[in-house]
Scaffold this motif. Structure first.
Motif, PDB file in Angstrom:
ATOM      1  N   UNK A  24     -10.900   2.114   4.414  1.00 13.23           N
ATOM      2  CA  UNK A  24      -9.649   0.728   4.095  1.00 13.23           C
ATOM      3  C   UNK A  24      -8.787   2.183   5.488  1.00 13.23           C
ATOM      4  N   UNK A  25      -7.719   1.725   5.406  1.00 11.57           N
ATOM      5  CA  UNK A  25      -6.486   2.917   5.942  1.00 11.57           C
ATOM      6  C   UNK A  25      -5.027   2.851   4.736  1.00 11.57           C
ATOM      7  N   UNK A  26      -5.320   4.345   4.127  1.00  9.02           N
ATOM      8  CA  UNK A  26      -4.720   4.384   3.548  1.00  9.02           C
ATOM      9  C   UNK A  26      -3.867   5.797   3.043  1.00  9.02           C
ATOM     10  N   UNK A  27      -3.428   6.153   2.590  1.00  9.56           N
ATOM     11  CA  UNK A  27      -2.732   7.465   2.131  1.00  9.56           C
ATOM     12  C   UNK A  27      -2.930   7.861   0.637  1.00  9.56           C
ATOM     13  N   UNK A  28      -3.755   8.625   0.546  1.00 15.53           N
ATOM     14  CA  UNK A  28      -3.914   9.201  -1.089  1.00 15.53           C
ATOM     15  C   UNK A  28      -2.926  10.160  -1.843  1.00 15.53           C
TER      16      UNK A  28
END
Length: 203
Positions: A24-28
């Motif tokens: 997935x393309x995400x920012x933590x």
């Protein structure tokens, strides 16, 4: 890009693993529970429940609760094969997650790790910790039976395994020896690239 709110050492580690498994393309975004950031105005504007995990999807919809986020990831990224086949398989995965999160986590580990949230006084907290440890030990024994001699809880790797993984890390924290097959399960998990990436991001 999605925003994933997590806390180091929390159950959100399991969701972190699943996001990595799915590619997935995400920012933590790390939330410091020790500093009570979950109760900050900034985070409450994202998640009024003041808890992790929380996932804000690209279209702006917030998802909370481990089981719900795990199911959403599995359904949204079917190519990752995170759910057993068919409705029955999906039910079994959710059944296991509900047991792990609702019972072993909430009524076991939580009582051991933060008894002061529920009772005051040293004697009462000691008693609650003992109760929690009994729940955890029985829960891990049950999960050990479920795992049996297989690599993964439901035969093939699934969202349920991400739930068990974070609990193996918590068992270390309280000095609890894992059943042999669950200890071997954790080693298999630690060999997965997605798990290693999630752990590196939370280091």
């Amino acid at each position: 890009m999605m925003e994933f709110y997590f806390a180091r050492g929390a159950c959100s580690l399991g969701i972190h693993v699943l996001l990595e498994e799915a590619g997935a393309d995400y920012r933590g975004v790390a939330i410091d529970l020790r500093a009570a950031e979950q109760f900050s105005e900034r985070f409450r504007a994202v998640n009024p429940k003041s808890k992790v995990p929380a996932l804000v999807r690209e279209e702006g919809g917030l998802l909370t609760e481990f089981q719900t986020i795990a199911l959403w990831i599995a359904r949204t990224y079917p190519e990752a094969n995170l759910l057993p086949g068919g409705f029955e398989g999906e039910l079994r995965a959710l059944e296991l997650l509900d047991y792990m999160v609702g019972t072993v986590h909430m009524r076991g580990f939580t009582f051991i790790l933060v008894p002061g949230k529920f009772v005051s006084g040293e004697a009462a907290q000691t008693e609650l910790r003992a109760h929690g440890r009994d729940v955890v030990e029985k829960g891990l024994a049950q999960l050990s039976e479920q795992l049996s001699d297989r690599d993964w809880l439901l035969g093939d790797y699934s969202i349920a395994d991400a739930g068990l993984f974070y609990m193996t890390m918590w068992a270390d924290r309280i000095g609890l020896e894992l059943p042999a097959n669950i200890a071997a399960f954790r080693e298999r998990m630690l060999s997965r690239p997605a798990v290693r990436r999630a752990l590196e991001l939370e280091a």
